[in-house]
Design a protein around this motif. Sequence first.
Motif, short mmCIF file in Angstrom:
data_model
loop_
_atom_site.label_atom_id
_atom_site.label_comp_id
_atom_site.label_asym_id
_atom_site.label_seq_id
_atom_site.Cartn_x
_atom_site.Cartn_y
_atom_site.Cartn_z
N VAL A 149 0.86 -1.18 0.00
CA VAL A 149 0.00 0.00 0.00
C VAL A 149 0.89 1.23 0.00
N ALA A 150 0.55 2.20 -0.83
CA ALA A 150 1.23 3.50 -0.83
C ALA A 150 0.15 4.59 -0.84
N VAL A 151 0.26 5.53 0.10
CA VAL A 151 -0.71 6.61 0.24
C VAL A 151 0.04 7.93 0.27
N ARG A 152 -0.39 8.89 -0.54
CA ARG A 152 0.25 10.19 -0.60
C ARG A 152 -0.23 11.06 0.56
N ARG A 153 0.72 11.51 1.39
CA ARG A 153 0.39 12.41 2.48
C ARG A 153 0.32 13.85 1.96
N PRO A 154 -0.29 14.77 2.75
CA PRO A 154 -0.37 16.17 2.31
C PRO A 154 0.99 16.82 2.08
N ASP A 155 2.05 16.37 2.78
CA ASP A 155 3.36 16.97 2.59
C ASP A 155 4.11 16.37 1.41
N GLY A 156 3.46 15.46 0.68
CA GLY A 156 4.08 14.87 -0.50
C GLY A 156 4.79 13.57 -0.25
N THR A 157 5.03 13.20 1.02
CA THR A 157 5.67 11.92 1.31
C THR A 157 4.66 10.79 1.16
N LEU A 158 5.17 9.58 1.14
CA LEU A 158 4.31 8.41 0.98
C LEU A 158 4.28 7.60 2.27
N ALA A 159 3.09 7.28 2.72
CA ALA A 159 2.91 6.34 3.82
C ALA A 159 2.81 4.94 3.22
N LEU A 160 3.62 4.01 3.71
CA LEU A 160 3.71 2.69 3.12
C LEU A 160 3.26 1.61 4.11
N GLN A 161 2.70 0.57 3.56
CA GLN A 161 2.33 -0.60 4.35
C GLN A 161 2.44 -1.81 3.45
N ARG A 162 2.88 -2.93 4.01
CA ARG A 162 2.91 -4.14 3.21
C ARG A 162 2.81 -5.35 4.13
N GLY A 163 2.44 -6.49 3.56
CA GLY A 163 2.30 -7.69 4.36
C GLY A 163 2.14 -8.91 3.48
N LYS A 164 2.28 -10.06 4.12
CA LYS A 164 2.12 -11.33 3.43
C LYS A 164 0.64 -11.65 3.23
N VAL A 165 0.35 -12.43 2.22
CA VAL A 165 -1.00 -12.92 1.98
C VAL A 165 -0.93 -14.44 1.93
N ALA A 166 -1.50 -15.08 2.93
CA ALA A 166 -1.49 -16.54 2.98
C ALA A 166 -2.51 -17.09 2.00
N SER A 167 -2.07 -17.98 1.14
CA SER A 167 -2.96 -18.55 0.13
C SER A 167 -3.93 -19.54 0.79
N LEU A 168 -5.23 -19.25 0.64
CA LEU A 168 -6.23 -20.18 1.17
C LEU A 168 -6.18 -21.52 0.44
N ALA A 169 -5.84 -21.48 -0.85
CA ALA A 169 -5.78 -22.73 -1.63
C ALA A 169 -4.67 -23.64 -1.14
#
Length: 377
Positions: free
Chosen positions: A34-54
């Motif tokens: 995930v990348a989100v643009r903050r008002p000051d122009g910087t990016l707030a980042l988030q990431r994570g694993k996705v466990a496959s249900l299959a």
Amino acid sequence: MPSSKPANPDSELLVGGQALIEGVMMRSPGAFGVAVRRPDGTLALQRGKVASLAKRYPVFKLPLLRGIAVLFQSLAIGIRALNFSAEQAIAAAEGVKPSPEGAKPASDGADASSEAAPALAQAPLMAQAQAPDRSGWAVAGSMAIGLGLGVAVFLLLPLWLTQLAERHLFGPLSGLGFNLLDGGLRALFFLGYLYGISRFRDIHRVFMYHGAEHKVVFNYERRLPLTVENARAQSRLHPRCGTSFLLFVLLVSILVFALIPKTAPFLVKFGGRLLLVPVIAGLSYEVLRLTARRRAAPLFAALVFPGLMLQKITTQEPTDDMLEVAIVALEEALREDGLLPEAPPAPPTHSAANAPGAGGADRAEQAAALAAAGFPT
């Protein structure tokens, strides 16, 4: 922005994503970013694993069931990402200063810091901790209200109007005629809904980020370096889009709902429609996969065409800074999935504090408008 190529260019790797409030969530097979643009122009980042249900439950590898699993898992990740972007908007509106950890200056070198990445994966931002807890509850409440309204407008109301029309306008209808009228009303309401929300300025910006997501996905799928220049040249209309999926849902529902006897009481018809929604979602997913892979064939091209035309409403041409956000989100997902190496820190080269639509108050309004519109799509 530095070049980034897929680590496995010889194999098919499907990626996708979702537009957020001033940001983008991207999915790879085993992770999300995930990348989100903050008002000051910087990016707030988030990431994570996705466990496959299959992988955990092999039954979800079966056709139909895999579509249901993908739908619910994507919905859960989408709500998490939407909540993250809403928290950034509310924190900005209330003057909460985010932690430098996880912040990334807007620059031509948009790679994330390898030192900040582990912290991002475990504890996203100080701003999240300081932002009021009501942000999550507000999004969850709005999503619940949106879901309830969706059921009422797209299932209950068309069925009720169809029965009224049969009783007072057309007389007894055949089973096929009843379901065609019911399905036609659902399609009409759906198109009216999309057109209506597209007139809101905040939703229009979300649709611009939707276009950025599609362009970056095309950029990656065509094995081109992930750059703003390459992404800008791509189409914003993608055959695997959720908009096309919803259109297939409308068409498949006409056939599946025909399984419910027309002579059944109203409550049985409505309850049966609710119970068949997962089946319709699974079938629509299979149709979407099939048409996306074989879209060059005339028959499948014809099936894909209406969805692409509908995307002219749900996607808009993005700005370059939106494309940068989408690229960073995809790179975060690929790195978390082990498909791209961690990048060294890149020094900032310019500020994007005047990025359009970056005002804190405006983004708080976007959070409310997006949740009320029933996103994620």
